[in-house]
Write a protein that holds these residues in place. Structure first.
Motif, short mmCIF file in Angstrom:
data_model
loop_
_atom_site.label_atom_id
_atom_site.label_comp_id
_atom_site.label_asym_id
_atom_site.label_seq_id
_atom_site.Cartn_x
_atom_site.Cartn_y
_atom_site.Cartn_z
N GLU A 1 0.66 -1.36 0.07
CA GLU A 1 0.11 -0.04 -0.15
C GLU A 1 0.74 1.38 0.00
OE1 GLU A 1 -0.71 -2.68 2.04
OE2 GLU A 1 -2.60 -3.21 1.35
N THR A 2 2.06 1.41 0.71
CA THR A 2 2.88 2.40 0.80
C THR A 2 3.48 2.72 -0.57
OG1 THR A 2 3.44 1.91 3.07
CG2 THR A 2 4.99 3.23 1.86
N GLU A 3 3.82 1.65 -1.46
CA GLU A 3 4.49 1.93 -2.72
C GLU A 3 3.23 2.36 -3.48
OE1 GLU A 3 6.95 -0.83 -0.47
OE2 GLU A 3 4.73 -0.82 -0.89
N GLU A 4 2.16 1.79 -3.57
CA GLU A 4 1.00 2.39 -4.35
C GLU A 4 0.66 3.82 -4.17
OE1 GLU A 4 -3.53 2.22 -4.06
OE2 GLU A 4 -2.95 0.17 -5.12
N ALA A 5 0.78 4.11 -2.67
CA ALA A 5 0.56 5.83 -2.53
C ALA A 5 1.68 6.56 -2.96
CB ALA A 5 0.33 5.66 -1.02
N ALA A 6 2.73 6.13 -3.17
CA ALA A 6 4.08 6.91 -3.55
C ALA A 6 3.57 6.93 -5.26
CB ALA A 6 5.08 6.21 -3.37
N ALA A 7 3.21 5.86 -5.95
CA ALA A 7 3.12 5.97 -7.23
C ALA A 7 1.86 6.75 -7.57
CB ALA A 7 2.90 4.50 -7.83
N ARG A 8 0.76 6.66 -6.98
CA ARG A 8 -0.41 7.52 -7.04
C ARG A 8 0.17 9.05 -6.88
NH1 ARG A 8 -6.02 6.49 -5.71
NH2 ARG A 8 -5.21 4.64 -4.51
N ALA A 9 0.86 9.19 -5.92
CA ALA A 9 1.26 10.67 -5.94
C ALA A 9 2.06 11.04 -7.07
CB ALA A 9 2.05 11.05 -4.55
N ALA A 10 2.95 10.62 -7.32
CA ALA A 10 3.83 10.78 -8.65
C ALA A 10 3.13 10.63 -9.82
CB ALA A 10 5.13 9.63 -8.58
N LYS A 11 1.93 10.32 -10.19
CA LYS A 11 1.22 9.97 -11.33
C LYS A 11 2.00 9.21 -12.34
CE LYS A 11 -1.43 14.13 -10.54
NZ LYS A 11 -2.51 13.60 -10.23
N VAL A 12 2.63 7.92 -11.92
CA VAL A 12 3.30 7.35 -12.70
C VAL A 12 2.47 6.08 -13.28
CG1 VAL A 12 5.50 7.95 -11.98
CG2 VAL A 12 4.45 5.89 -10.90
N GLY A 13 2.66 5.41 -14.36
CA GLY A 13 2.21 4.59 -14.74
C GLY A 13 0.56 4.66 -15.07
N ILE A 14 -0.17 3.71 -14.73
CA ILE A 14 -1.71 4.12 -14.92
C ILE A 14 -2.12 4.95 -14.18
CG2 ILE A 14 -2.04 1.55 -15.39
CD1 ILE A 14 -2.62 0.88 -12.49
#
Length: 207
Positions: A153-166
């Protein structure tokens, strides 16, 4: 009379009565039942025993691979299905294919090792997979090409904040997409592992 006193009466032992056919049948049934229970317990223990697989990976999609003849579903993540599309800047793009290519790039033609003890409903091992020191499950979520599915979940939150990938656009959760595309195959088999050059071109072609 014995010099040591009166002789005690000798015990007589009667021969045991033979078991009736009904008793024999009941004994056999009990033995078979116990054997069946032992087999069931052994099967359960085998099912939950930790298994390890390693070798050259064939990447099926963004969260599943094949090692030799063993199919592996990467535990704790859920990537877009191979045929799934997502949206960015008002246009559809093949996010499922890009998720697969991201995993190909992470593996980088290295041997892959996976370990786990559970299986999904398709019989695939739910595994934690690595290529060298790269934790592939975690890295796919960090890259934004898989959502957390019980872990990371922590890694997902970081990816979501960075707007990377999907996370750079909008998309249906993979589970929701599967539910609305019951007739679509959930896996895409590939005979060979794509090259890193192909992976990079596929990943950046859209952007």
């Amino acid at each position: 009379m014995s010099r040591f006193g009166p002789r005690g009466s000798r015990r007589r032992y009667a021969a045991g009565q033979p078991r009736s056919p009904v008793r024999k049948l009941a004994d056999y049934g009990l033995a078979i039942l116990l054997l069946g229970l032992l087999i069931l317990v052994a099967a359960r223990l085998d099912r939950f025993a930790t298994r390890s697989e390693q070798g050259t990976a064939i990447v099926n999609d963004g969260d599943s691979i094949t090692l030799g003849t063993k199919r592996i579903r990467m535990r704790g993540i859920d990537a877009p299905e191979y045929l799934q599309t997502c949206q960015r800047n008002g246009a559809d793009y093949a996010c499922g294919k890009l998720a697969r290519q991201s995993l190909v790039k992470l593996i980088a033609s290295r041997p892959v090792s996976c370990s786990g003890w559970q299986r999904d409903r398709y019989g695939r091992l739910l595994g934690e997979c690595k290529a060298g020191d790269t934790d592939l499950n975690r890295a796919q979520v960090q890259a934004g090409w898989a959502v957390a599915y019980g872990d990371f979940e922590t890694e997902e939150a970081a990816a979501r904040a960075a707007k990377v990938g999907i996370w750079a656009g909008s998309f249906d959760e993979p589970q929701d997409w599967r539910d609305s595309h019951r007739d679509a195959p959930i896996e895409r088999k590939h005979g060979t592992l794509a090259s890193i050059g192909d992976a990079a071109r596929e990943l950046f072609r859209f952007w």
